[in-house]
Design an enzyme around this catalytic site. Sequence first.
Site, short mmCIF file in Angstrom:
data_model
loop_
_atom_site.label_atom_id
_atom_site.label_comp_id
_atom_site.label_asym_id
_atom_site.label_seq_id
_atom_site.Cartn_x
_atom_site.Cartn_y
_atom_site.Cartn_z
N GLY A 17 0.72 -1.15 -0.17
CA GLY A 17 0.05 0.11 0.07
C GLY A 17 0.90 1.37 0.02
O GLY A 17 1.96 1.11 0.00
N GLY A 21 6.05 1.25 3.08
CA GLY A 21 7.52 0.91 3.41
C GLY A 21 8.19 0.24 2.34
O GLY A 21 9.32 -0.18 2.25
N SER A 23 9.09 1.29 -0.95
CA SER A 23 10.28 1.91 -1.70
C SER A 23 11.34 1.72 -0.65
O SER A 23 12.57 1.34 -1.35
CB SER A 23 9.93 3.36 -1.93
N HIS A 57 12.37 10.90 -1.35
CA HIS A 57 13.04 9.85 -2.03
C HIS A 57 14.58 9.76 -2.31
O HIS A 57 15.42 9.27 -2.12
CB HIS A 57 12.22 9.28 -3.25
N ALA A 59 16.65 12.08 -1.20
CA ALA A 59 17.46 12.10 0.08
C ALA A 59 17.91 10.85 0.56
O ALA A 59 19.09 10.77 1.24
CB ALA A 59 16.92 13.08 1.38
N ARG A 61 18.45 8.12 -1.21
CA ARG A 61 19.32 7.34 -1.99
C ARG A 61 20.77 7.61 -1.75
O ARG A 61 21.03 8.73 -1.80
CB ARG A 61 18.74 7.51 -3.41
N GLU A 69 14.98 9.43 -15.12
CA GLU A 69 13.37 10.12 -14.87
C GLU A 69 12.75 9.67 -16.43
O GLU A 69 13.25 9.98 -17.65
CB GLU A 69 13.58 11.46 -14.86
#
Length: 187
Positions: A17, A21, A23, A57, A59, A61, A69
């Site tokens: 969902g 968590g 990702s 996201h 920050a 990686r 992209e």
Amino acid sequence: MERKEGAALSLIVVTGGVRSGKSRFAEELAAQAGSPVLYVATGQVWDEEMKQRIERHRARRPRDWGLAETNGTLSAALPQMERYPVVLLDCLSTWISTRLMSVPEASWRDEAISRALMDEAEQWLDAACSGGRTVIAVTSEVGLGGVAMTKLGRWFADVLGDVNQLAARRADTVYAVLAGIPWRIKG
């Protein structure tokens, strides 16, 4: 399913969902799989909240990960993927929502558009999984709630459900992440 010559070392699908968590878990899998990693980002800035979500996201990686992209088209990432043994796509559900939001209301539920999205997902999986790399695809699970109240919401759920099933069938491993806890459901 037999693995084709030159096929991915592993296709891993991580579903769950929103804010489950998934990702973060997929990023951990990518880091464990090796380096270098190409992060394929499907999110686009529509408003301030989405801008902040994308920044969170970024920050998280590692700085040495590559970035592709998609700008709404999965094939946009294909040229960069050739140089990477690990590819993390985050996420199929955001890609589909971006694509459907650009469709005029008069064309919602158009079967040709639905089929084109399925074809694009299949072509991306074929290309991404060639060349012996590890591919991790993140997606949201839409099958746990009620039927959407809007025509666009129902179309999104139908297309994403079909794409998720396609990816999960092809995957060696599938995880469902619930409340930050990953459960291996395939492989």
